[in-house]
Write an enzyme that holds these catalytic residues in place. Structure first.
Site, PDB file in Angstrom:
ATOM      1  CB  SER A  23      -3.635   1.096  -1.960  1.00 31.53           C
ATOM      2  OG  SER A  23      -4.527   0.305  -2.321  1.00 31.53           O
ATOM      3  CB  ILE A  56      -9.035  -1.629   3.357  1.00 38.07           C
ATOM      4  CG1 ILE A  56     -10.285  -2.484   3.765  1.00 38.07           C
ATOM      5  CG2 ILE A  56      -7.936  -2.626   2.927  1.00 38.07           C
ATOM      6  CD1 ILE A  56     -11.065  -2.967   2.449  1.00 38.07           C
ATOM      7  N   GLY A  57      -6.174  -0.380   5.205  1.00 40.71           N
ATOM      8  CA  GLY A  57      -5.112   0.556   5.032  1.00 40.71           C
ATOM      9  C   GLY A  57      -3.915  -0.423   4.081  1.00 40.71           C
ATOM     10  CD  GLU A 116     -11.283  -5.514  -0.561  1.00 40.72           C
ATOM     11  OE1 GLU A 116     -10.338  -5.840   0.447  1.00 40.72           O
ATOM     12  OE2 GLU A 116     -11.225  -4.446  -1.004  1.00 40.72           O
TER      13      GLU A 116
HETATM   14  C1  LIG Z   1     -12.885   4.048  -5.105  1.00 43.81           C
HETATM   15  C2  LIG Z   1     -11.710   3.197  -4.781  1.00 43.81           C
HETATM   16  C3  LIG Z   1     -11.648   2.896  -3.465  1.00 43.81           C
HETATM   17  C4  LIG Z   1     -10.450   2.120  -2.928  1.00 43.81           C
HETATM   18  N1  LIG Z   1     -10.244   2.034  -1.610  1.00 43.81           N
HETATM   19  C5  LIG Z   1      -9.132   1.463  -1.085  1.00 43.81           C
HETATM   20  C6  LIG Z   1      -9.087   1.191   0.417  1.00 43.81           C
HETATM   21  O1  LIG Z   1     -10.101   1.340   1.258  1.00 43.81           O
HETATM   22  N2  LIG Z   1      -7.882   0.662   0.977  1.00 43.81           N
HETATM   23  C7  LIG Z   1      -7.091   0.499   0.045  1.00 43.81           C
HETATM   24  O2  LIG Z   1      -6.097  -0.057   0.436  1.00 43.81           O
HETATM   25  N3  LIG Z   1      -7.239   0.758  -1.416  1.00 43.81           N
HETATM   26  C8  LIG Z   1      -8.150   1.087  -1.864  1.00 43.81           C
HETATM   27  N4  LIG Z   1      -8.232   1.244  -3.102  1.00 43.81           N
HETATM   28  C9  LIG Z   1      -7.005   1.087  -4.000  1.00 43.81           C
HETATM   29  C10 LIG Z   1      -7.318   0.038  -4.937  1.00 43.81           C
HETATM   30  O3  LIG Z   1      -7.064  -0.867  -4.156  1.00 43.81           O
HETATM   31  C11 LIG Z   1      -5.864   0.131  -5.863  1.00 43.81           C
HETATM   32  O4  LIG Z   1      -6.413   1.424  -6.728  1.00 43.81           O
HETATM   33  C12 LIG Z   1      -5.836  -0.884  -6.790  1.00 43.81           C
HETATM   34  O5  LIG Z   1      -5.087  -2.056  -6.188  1.00 43.81           O
HETATM   35  C13 LIG Z   1      -4.927  -0.625  -7.871  1.00 43.81           C
HETATM   36  O6  LIG Z   1      -3.622   0.065  -7.313  1.00 43.81           O
HETATM   37  P1  LIG Z   1      -3.298   1.397  -8.306  1.00 43.81           P
HETATM   38  O7  LIG Z   1      -4.364   2.311  -8.311  1.00 43.81           O
HETATM   39  O8  LIG Z   1      -1.916   1.808  -7.696  1.00 43.81           O
HETATM   40  O9  LIG Z   1      -3.201   1.231  -9.468  1.00 43.81           O
HETATM   41  P2  LIG Z   1      -1.686   0.533 -10.471  1.00 43.81           P
HETATM   42  O10 LIG Z   1      -1.277  -0.818  -9.396  1.00 43.81           O
HETATM   43  O11 LIG Z   1      -0.728   1.567 -10.656  1.00 43.81           O
HETATM   44  O12 LIG Z   1      -2.273   0.011 -11.740  1.00 43.81           O
HETATM   45  C14 LIG Z   1      -2.501   0.579 -12.830  1.00 43.81           C
HETATM   46  C15 LIG Z   1      -3.073  -0.248 -14.044  1.00 43.81           C
HETATM   47  O13 LIG Z   1      -2.004  -0.983 -14.358  1.00 43.81           O
HETATM   48  C16 LIG Z   1      -2.387  -2.262 -14.085  1.00 43.81           C
HETATM   49  N5  LIG Z   1      -1.292  -3.396 -13.715  1.00 43.81           N
HETATM   50  C17 LIG Z   1      -0.551  -3.126 -12.456  1.00 43.81           C
HETATM   51  N6  LIG Z   1       0.245  -4.045 -12.641  1.00 43.81           N
HETATM   52  C18 LIG Z   1       0.063  -4.940 -13.566  1.00 43.81           C
HETATM   53  C19 LIG Z   1       0.639  -6.245 -13.884  1.00 43.81           C
HETATM   54  N7  LIG Z   1       1.271  -6.991 -12.964  1.00 43.81           N
HETATM   55  N8  LIG Z   1      -0.125  -6.700 -14.878  1.00 43.81           N
HETATM   56  C20 LIG Z   1      -0.817  -5.992 -15.825  1.00 43.81           C
HETATM   57  N9  LIG Z   1      -1.588  -4.766 -15.372  1.00 43.81           N
HETATM   58  C21 LIG Z   1      -0.989  -4.400 -14.269  1.00 43.81           C
HETATM   59  C22 LIG Z   1      -3.523  -2.278 -13.254  1.00 43.81           C
HETATM   60  O14 LIG Z   1      -4.471  -3.615 -13.377  1.00 43.81           O
HETATM   61  C23 LIG Z   1      -4.178  -0.961 -13.615  1.00 43.81           C
HETATM   62  O15 LIG Z   1      -4.970  -1.292 -14.722  1.00 43.81           O
HETATM   63  C24 LIG Z   1      -9.470   2.047  -3.834  1.00 43.81           C
HETATM   64  C25 LIG Z   1      -9.357   2.320  -5.082  1.00 43.81           C
HETATM   65  C26 LIG Z   1     -10.538   2.992  -5.487  1.00 43.81           C
HETATM   66  C27 LIG Z   1     -10.761   3.372  -6.891  1.00 43.81           C
END
Ligand SMILES: Cc1cc2nc3c(=O)[nH]c(=O)nc-3n(C[C@H](O)[C@H](O)[C@H](O)COP(=O)(O)OP(=O)(O)OC[C@H]3O[C@@H](n4cnc5c(N)ncnc54)[C@H](O)[C@@H]3O)c2cc1C
Lengths: 383, 377
Positions: A133, A130-131, A249
């Site tokens: 993030s 899944i691309g 998902e």
């Molecule tokens: C093991 C694992 C596998 C993954 N696999 C994939 C994958 O295959 N493909 C893919 O595309 N992505 C993948 N992801 C990414 C995942 O979808 C993101 O980690 C997730 O969407 C959160 O984004 P971030 O890590 O940038 O955190 P951020 O968006 O930076 O968030 C950090 C914290 O701030 C909080 N936050 C952010 N915005 C708000 C808001 N508006 N209000 C309140 N709180 C907020 C979040 O809830 C979190 O607690 C994976 C992540 C993990 C951990």
């Protein structure tokens, strides 16, 4: 007042009937030593396992026979997935393709893409990632910056994706990229493409997780060329598509059964005569799990009827992830052991160690709890 | 929320609509306040027993809603009867209609004779003993916390004979009222001395054959089933009130609902309500079959757990206004805090589930979960 579309009907007989065959397959796999339940999970990438699962007719169940699928209902697939999860089978090489990318391509892809890719998915020979993030676009998916620019009968993509599970092992990514301006609601100008990981212009950088495991990655696109036939859905329609995809998902039993094997090990470790504390907490977890299984089955029913139950799916994931996160915390209070990844022979310690190190990801991957609660709040009419 | 139209059978829909109408017509704020023993109420409905309302409910045949038609009841599906009970819970009905509906159906299932009179269920606890007597059986024991025990026409209870074998017993003329307590919502919970009470042999029966052995339904488990369904109703009321309040109440120039902290609290509450409902739905679907006791244990445990969280969030969102008797929120929350501990606390049912699961071992858990949902484990 708010209303959720959950119901408590049992699964239909044809779905229940599938249970015996998937169990027979899993029993044979275990007996052959192909996997050790508490050491593997649905994210464990095992291409050989997926090929055998494909040969056994357990992948692409909902896809039409014309594309190598089995034309079965989503509820048959639901039974197969929950049996895989309960068994702790290593499904990582087909899970994403089977759960979301394949159905997405079938619904919105071009005929050429369907013919080229779906039969291979059904055989368990084609893995997807899944691309979505990006480094600056996690929760705020609308901020995606990787850009595709039209070039003749194709597109050229530049940018990067991150946290891409199994990008180093998959054949394709379904990537969400920017093809136009975001517009006032920020949801415009996004399009999904099928990215061939073997083609020139894609590089992958591994990222190790807490347990030192290489599962996710950063992916870079440098003048990566993709044919227009590999576009999924209309240009600019990407937001609606990922929203739909996320319902698949987020609502499945993979959102609360990641540690199911730990629960099994825990029950065995406690033994047949629990003390009151152990009995109460075990019973509490089982009551929570039973409710989740009911919720998840009813979302599967809605998806099967063509409804996109975004809010119900978010509820399953949020409640489900809360449960998943709690299991290792409860387990360590019930059985005092020191968790370890290398406690060979002590299945409980190993399972506890593995899950403890994985648990923080449960409430992140697939959408964080905070974001899901926003989705639920919208469903409740609060925003 | 469920609407009558969702009920598959048109008769079921009619019955639910009828209940809705009766409750709306009779449950005036003054009556509810009196029943809760609220400040300023002239008399306690606990002592009042809103007889007109009971008569109206009984005239509609509702006490026997879950009894099969062949035995003189309406023959509602158990899932519909569960909805009826949720509506009573939602409206804070100050009468034991839920106990009567489930109790009469349980009694009919044992082959016992049923009547439309109000019936109550005796919670588990101290064992009541029965011994043969010239006119049937004689009882020995004291029962406590009996819902509306001083007002109902009959009681159902679990009792054991000298050999320790469990029986279900119906007492048409309850024993001496020793003491009336009230739960946190002001609902009467009475202590009765049953010693010396004589019941005809026809009123001592074996549990219905829904499941063999330890899984047989008891009065206690049927009471737990009723409380789980009522809790779903009160959870809906509590969440609904919190949602409405969050949208109406303004602070800092905008509705509370616009604050993310509030949205997250409500989303969390909604998750508990959804999970509690799923568990109660399962128990409703298992009425009359071998899964009944386990499914009920799960429902009581899950609804009981949700009750505390949802009540806490409900109050937090309502602020000080919700901490008064002037605001109706307390009708839902005081019941949630009471009902979760009646007919066995969530911890008691959790313990039983846990013991059953541990006794079976890890490998048996998954097949058990599949069977519970109606599949072939
Ligand atoms: C093991 C694992 C596998 C993954 N696999 C994939 C994958 O295959 N493909 C893919 O595309 N992505 C993948 N992801 C990414 C995942 O979808 C993101 O980690 C997730 O969407 C959160 O984004 P971030 O890590 O940038 O955190 P951020 O968006 O930076 O968030 C950090 C914290 O701030 C909080 N936050 C952010 N915005 C708000 C808001 N508006 N209000 C309140 N709180 C907020 C979040 O809830 C979190 O607690 C994976 C992540 C993990 C951990």
């Amino acid at each position: 007042m708010h209303s959720f579309r959950f119901s408590a009907e049992p699964l239909p007989p044809e779905a229940e009937a599938a249970r015996a065959s998937v169990r027979a397959f899993l029993d044979a796999e275990r007996a052959a030593g192909h996997f050790v339940p508490h050491r593997t999970s649905w994210t464990t990438f095992d291409a050989a396992f997926s090929r055998r699962a494909g040969a056994a007719g357990l992948i692409g169940l909902t896809l039409p026979e014309a594309y190598g699928g089995h034309g079965r209902s989503g509820l048959v697939r639901f039974v197969v997935t929950e049996e895989m999860l309960a068994a702790g089978a290593p499904c990582g090489a087909h899970w994403i393709a089977d759960r979301q990318s394949g159905p997405q391509i079938h619904r919105h892809g071009t005929e050429a893409a369907k013919r080229a890719i779906l039969p291979r998915i059904c055989r368990g020979e084609c893995a997807f990632g899944i691309g979505m993030s990006e480094p600056n676009s996690g929760s705020d998916l609308a901020a995606v910056r990787t850009r595709a620019v039209r070039d003749g009968d194709g597109w050229v993509i530049n940018g990067s994706k991150i946290w891409t599970t199994n990008a180093h092992q998959v054949d394709y990514l379904l990537a969400l990229v920017r093809t136009g301006e975001p517009g006032p609601d920020r949801h415009g100008g996004l399009t999904q493409f099928i990215v061939d990981m073997a083609a020139p212009g894609v590089t992958v950088r591994p990222i190790l997780d807490l347990s030192g495991h290489h599962e996710f990655n950063e992916v870079f696109f440098t003048d990566y060329r993709v044919a227009d036939a590999m576009r999924v859905g209309a240009e600019g329609a990407g937001w609606g598509l990922v929203t739909e995809e996320l319902a698949f998902e987020r609502s499945g039993p993979d959102r609360f059964l990641s540690d199911y094997r730990l629960l099994v090990e825990l029950v065995d470790r406690i033994g047949p005569e629990p003390d009151r504390f152990q009995a109460v907490e075990t019973g509490r977890m089982v009551a929570q799990l039973t409710a989740l299984l009911g919720m998840s089955a009813s979302v599967a029913r809605l998806l099967d009827q063509g409804v996109v139950p975004g809010v119900e799916a978010a509820l399953v994931k949020d409640v489900g992830n809360g449960f998943e996160r709690a299991v290792p915390e409860i387990a360590r209070r019930l059985v005092p052991v020191e968790p370890s990844l290398t406690a060979q022979g002590d299945a409980f310690r190993e399972a506890l160690g593995g899950v403890t190190l994985r648990a923080p990801s449960f409430t992140l991957r697939g959408g964080t709890r905070e974001v899901l609660r926003g989705v639920i709040a919208r469903g409740l009419g609060l925003r | 929320m469920d609407h009558a139209a969702e009920a598959g059978d048109p008769v079921d829909g009619i019955v639910l609509d009828q209940v809705e109408r009766l409750l709306a017509q009779h449950l005036t704020p003054a009556l509810l306040a009196a029943c809760d023993g609220a400040a300023g109420a002239t008399a306690r409905a606990a002592d009042l027993w809103p007889a007109d309302l009971w008569t109206a409910l009984a005239e509609s045949g509702l006490p026997l809603a879950l009894v099969p038609e062949a035995e003189g009841g309406i023959g509602l599906a158990a899932t519909t009867a569960a909805r009826l009970i949720r509506r009573c819970g939602r409206a804070a009905l100050p009468l034991p209609l839920p106990e009567t509906v489930a109790g009469a159906a349980l009694w009919a299932a044992t082959g016992g004779q049923v009547a439309e009179d109000a019936l109550s269920l005796v919670p588990g606890g101290g064992p009541v003993r029965i011994a043969p007597h010239a006119e049937g059986f004689v009882l020995d024991g004291r029962v406590a916390q009996v819902p509306w025990g001083g007002s109902v026409a009959a009681l159902l209870l679990d009792a054991v004979d000298a050999a320790g074998i469990p029986h279900l017993v119906r007492i048409a003329a309850p024993g001496t009222l020793r003491d009336t307590h009230h739960n946190l919502a002001g609902e009467p919970r009475d202590t009765l001395d049953l010693t010396g009470c004589i019941v005809p042999a026809a009123d001592v029966r074996a549990a219905p054959g829904w499941a063999a052995g330890a899984g047989a339904p008891s009065v206690e488990s049927v009471g737990a089933w009723v409380r789980a369904q009522q809790m779903v109703g009160a959870l809906e009321t509590c969440l609904g009130s919190a949602l409405a309040h969050a949208q109406e109440r303004q602070q800092f120039g905008r509705p509370l609902a616009k604050f993310q902290a509030i949205q997250h609290m409500l989303a969390e509450a909604a998750g508990h309500v959804a999970a509690a409902t799923a568990a109660a739905d399962l128990a409703a679907a298992c009425w009359g079959d071998p899964r009944f006791v386990l499914a009920t244990a799960i429902a009581k445990a899950r609804c009981g757990e949700a009750a505390g969280h949802v009540a806490a969030i409900g109050h937090q969102i309502h602020g000080a206004m919700g901490f008064t008797q002037e605001h109706p929120l307390h009708r839902a929350t005081r019941r949630l805090w009471s009902w979760r501990d009646e007919f066995g606390s969530d911890a008691l049912w959790q313990e039983r589930i846990g013991r059953a699961v541990c006794a079976g071992g890890g490998a048996a858990l998954w097949p058990m979960l599949v069977r519970l949902r109606g599949g072939a484990g």
